[in-house]
Design an enzyme around this catalytic site. Structure first.
Site, PDB file in Angstrom:
ATOM      1  N   ASP A   6      50.328  32.974  42.120  1.00 58.18           N
ATOM      2  CA  ASP A   6      50.748  34.315  42.522  1.00 58.18           C
ATOM      3  C   ASP A   6      52.000  34.154  43.381  1.00 58.18           C
ATOM      4  O   ASP A   6      52.314  33.065  43.867  1.00 58.18           O
ATOM      5  CB  ASP A   6      49.611  35.037  43.267  1.00 58.18           C
ATOM      6  CG  ASP A   6      49.767  36.566  43.203  1.00 58.18           C
ATOM      7  OD1 ASP A   6      50.838  37.041  42.767  1.00 58.18           O
ATOM      8  OD2 ASP A   6      48.819  37.269  43.604  1.00 58.18           O
TER       9      ASP A   6
ATOM     10  N   ALA B 227      46.968  45.829  42.146  1.00 57.89           N
ATOM     11  CA  ALA B 227      46.632  46.804  43.197  1.00 57.89           C
ATOM     12  C   ALA B 227      45.321  47.538  42.953  1.00 57.89           C
ATOM     13  O   ALA B 227      45.185  48.727  43.250  1.00 57.89           O
ATOM     14  CB  ALA B 227      47.775  47.792  43.386  1.00 57.89           C
TER      15      ALA B 227
ATOM     16  N   CYS C  58      20.127  28.516  40.830  1.00 56.79           N
ATOM     17  CA  CYS C  58      21.164  27.492  40.844  1.00 56.79           C
ATOM     18  C   CYS C  58      20.696  26.321  41.713  1.00 56.79           C
ATOM     19  O   CYS C  58      19.650  26.380  42.351  1.00 56.79           O
ATOM     20  CB  CYS C  58      22.483  28.071  41.350  1.00 56.79           C
ATOM     21  SG  CYS C  58      22.565  28.293  43.133  1.00 56.79           S
TER      22      CYS C  58
HETATM   23  N1  GUN Z   1      46.494  40.080  43.976  1.00 57.11           N
HETATM   24  C1  GUN Z   1      45.699  41.156  44.086  1.00 57.11           C
HETATM   25  N2  GUN Z   1      46.365  42.292  43.720  1.00 57.11           N
HETATM   26  C2  GUN Z   1      47.601  41.905  43.376  1.00 57.11           C
HETATM   27  C3  GUN Z   1      48.755  42.613  42.897  1.00 57.11           C
HETATM   28  O1  GUN Z   1      48.776  43.832  42.727  1.00 57.11           O
HETATM   29  N3  GUN Z   1      49.882  41.860  42.621  1.00 57.11           N
HETATM   30  C4  GUN Z   1      49.892  40.501  42.784  1.00 57.11           C
HETATM   31  N4  GUN Z   1      51.009  39.824  42.474  1.00 57.11           N
HETATM   32  N5  GUN Z   1      48.821  39.824  43.234  1.00 57.11           N
HETATM   33  C5  GUN Z   1      47.703  40.521  43.524  1.00 57.11           C
HETATM   34 ZN    ZN Z   2      21.951  30.499  43.580  1.00 58.62          ZN
END
Ligand code: GUN
Ligand code: ZN
Length: 659
Positions: free
Chosen positions: A84, A190, A275
């Site tokens: 990310d 989002a 588990c």
């Molecule tokens: N991680 C959780 N939500 C988002 C998002 O809207 N954009 C990005 N790039 N990472 C995220």
């Molecule tokens: Zn468990």
């Protein structure tokens, strides 16, 4: 890069190919913290992980190591890694010290497999103006990323994130613009605030509106979705990837994930699953442990249940009972139940992707099942079919109904025109949950016979059927309703008089196969296929129709499992000459004509056009651009997918016309 292996509603089992290996989807990508990671996530079933390029970039030591040795060495994972971009930090802190270009260059430099541009995660329910402003930047940056990738001939796959807050037209617009860019993966962004606040109904709107415009050929990632309780629902809406920081964040907080919701360790008397952690320790053992040890054990449980759920979901797609799983899971929380009810507003979208026949029977799990694609599809077909003069409505019985119906059929109330019934000009239908009315001739066809509902009916389904029946009987001059049905239905029966004559149903195999052909291929197919000296061969063991000939020439086989018709060469020819273009057709380009004639399977990239009503598992005709019949076969995908995919098989050809 992405191929679909099995489908159910909008859910797909697929394979995503990366240079560090293949990923079976739907997949969960555990979030790896480049500094704090204590758990070997591969051990729990992770094929792919996600980490944060911005966190590495901001940390001089990590940055140096990542640049020198590469990301895979840095986080000790040799499968595919997604990164990310710092957008999440942007949404939390309002600012980041990196530009879009810089974060893209950095991700490429440290050899991430799938990188992300610096999108702007616009929160739900903001002002329209704010959402529009943010979206403009998100789209510009996505364009910049694609251009950067093209100019520098970069191998790294690209995420282009769909934003637009809770404005559904903005979500659609964004998804449409991004799809035109040809990025490699499309995350939906989002949505974390929606999930954290249990706004699952809004989540359905956001996801389904994004999906309306997203290409079917790329994996879609629901960003920040890591609670196993919602995986089935989101997969059914078309999500292929999830990422979970939840496994560790919840563990930090002494919370255990489950498909039934979340358990707080302080409240646990029993461990909630089987588990390794839950079988080895008691809640007291865990409570007595040092924080770090306890956290890691809970995180392991959390990973275990998350991956177990994804395995179950993939199996449900193979079996064709994903919606049964969704309806079951959505009973974990009223907000989820509301979401699955709301999903029925999108059943037309789901229907486009849903195979017409499945391995599993249709199980009615409650009123939500009335909103499924199969119900919508059947009702639409009934509305389209040509109607006889009169209608007789029978009560349900053991399935297939027609097998257990004989002799005088009991007492009936008559509505509408008062006249003597001509049984040859009458439709016979059974009233049942959830398909409403089922014509007796087609009662063996999937899912009409391969379905089950409780005998004790609920108010919602009775109301649903009453509404449909009151609309449907308007097509007929006179309607006879069986006394038992009339008793069940809370309709205005004041005009009904007892019908004086005998009511009998005359079974007729030729009528039956014609009706099935019309239901399967479209009105007129039955007359076209079954003319001449029709000869029907049945199974000695089951009494079911197996083969249908004209004299000695085979026209179709009937598949025992779902009673759909499988074309022979003669059947394909008859269907082709009778049904107008483009019905039941897949049109291939000139280059692939010899291959199709030879009986070779058809690949998506050679298809120039196809009938929009084709669904996965349909029997189809393969023709050239002048509508000359080349071959016939079974579709592996729905029309939307065949038209969009450039790779993979579209049709498994049964036979080419040359042979
Ligand atoms: N991680 C959780 N939500 C988002 C998002 O809207 N954009 C990005 N790039 N990472 C995220
Ligand atoms: Zn468990």
């Amino acid at each position: 890069m992405f191929e679909i292996k099995a489908k159910d509603n909008m859910g797909r089992v697929g394979v995503l190919k990366t240079k560090h290996g293949d990923v079976k989807t739907p997949a969960l990508m555990p979030v790896i913290h480049p500094r704090k990671q204590a758990i070997d996530v591969a051990k729990y079933g992770a094929d792919i992980v996600i980490t944060n390029a911005y966190l590495i970039y901001k940390d001089d030591e990590l940055k140096k190591e990542a640049v020198e040795k590469g990301l895979h060495e840095l986080i000790h994972f040799d499968g595919p890694i997604m990164t990310d971009s710092g957008s999440f930090q942007l949404s939390v802190y309002g600012d980041v010290e990196i530009t879009n270009k810089e974060v893209l260059e950095f991700q490429e430099l440290i050899q991430t497999d799938i990188g992300t541009s610096l999108d702007i995660p616009t929160a739900p329910f903001v002002d329209r103006e704010k959402a529009e402003e943010d979206l403009k930047i998100t789209i510009e940056r996505a364009k910049e990323a694609v251009a950067f990738k093209k100019e520098n001939n970069i191998e790294m796959l690209l995420n282009s994130v769909v934003q637009g807050s809770t404005f559904l037209d903005l979500r659609r617009e964004c998804a449409k613009e991004l799809s035109a860019l040809d990025a490699d993966l499309y995350p939906i962004g989002a949505v974390v605030p929606l999930m954290e606040s249990y706004h699952y109904k809004d989540l359905v709107d956001v996801v389904m509106n994004s999906m309306k415009e997203l290409s079917d050929t790329v994996p879609r990632h629901l960003m920040g979705a890591g609670h196993p309780m919602i995986f089935a629902l989101c997969v059914a809406m078309g999500c292929d990837l999830f990422d979970s920081a939840a496994y560790i964040l919840y563990a930090e907080d002494d919370r255990l994930l489950s498909t039934r919701g979340t358990f707080k360790l302080e409240n646990l008397q029993e461990m909630p699953c089987s588990c390794e952690v839950c079988t080895k320790y008691t809640p007291d053992d865990l409570r007595a442990m040092p924080k770090k040890q306890r956290r890691d054990l809970i995180a392991q449980h959390n990973l275990h249940v998350s991956f177990a759920e994804l395995r179950l979901i993939r199996q449900a797609i193979y079996d064709g009972n994903l919606m049964e799983l969704v309806e079951e899971r959505c009973r974990a929380h009223p907000a989820l139940l509301e979401a699955v009810r709301h999903l029925s507003n999108y059943s037309e979208d789901l229907e486009k992707y849903d195979p017409r026949s499945k391995k599993s029977a249709f199980f009615y799990t409650g009123p939500e099942s009335l909103g499924r694609s199969e119900v919508l599809r059947h009702i639409q077909k009934l509305r389209q079919m040509p109607k006889k003069r009169d209608l007789i409505i029978l009560p349900s019985s053991k399935k297939p109904y027609s097998k257990f119906i004989s002799g005088k059929l009991g007492d009936f109330y008559a509505y509408g025109d008062d006249h003597e019934i001509d049984f040859d000009d009458t439709d016979f239908m059974v009233l049942d949950i959830p398909f409403g009315l089922i014509p007796l001739e087609i009662d063996e066809v999937y899912p009409l016979s391969q379905s089950d509902a409780p005998k004790t009916r609920d108010v919602d389904s009775m109301e649903f059927i009453e509404d449909f029946v009151s609309e449907f009987i308007e097509y007929y001059d006179q309607v006879l309703i069986h006394k038992r049905v009339a008793g069940d239905l809370d309709m205005d029966l004041s005009e009904g008089e007892m019908y004086g004559g005998d009511v009998r149903y005359q079974k007729d195999d030729v009528k039956k196969v014609k009706a099935i052909a019309d239901y399967q291929f479209g009105i007129g197919a039955g007359e076209a296929l079954f003319k001449g000296n029709i000869n029907i061969e049945k199974s000695k063991k089951t009494g079911k129709i197996r083969h249908i000939y004209d004299g000695k020439t085979l026209i179709v086989n009937m598949r025992a499992s779902d009673s759909y018709l499988i074309l022979s060469k003669e059947g394909a020819k008859r269907l082709h000459s009778a049904m107008p273009y483009p019905q039941n057709r897949v049109v291939v380009n000139e280059d692939s004509v010899p291959f199709a004639l030879d009986g070779k399977s058809v690949f998506c990239k050679f298809v120039v056009e196809c009938d929009e009503n084709i669904r996965a598992k349909d029997e189809v005709l393969i023709v050239d651009e002048d509508d000359k019949l080349l071959a016939y076969g079974k579709s592996l995908l729905g029309a939307c997918e065949i038209e969009q995919f450039e790779t993979g098989q579209a049709i498994k050809t049964r036979k080419g016309m040359k042979k």
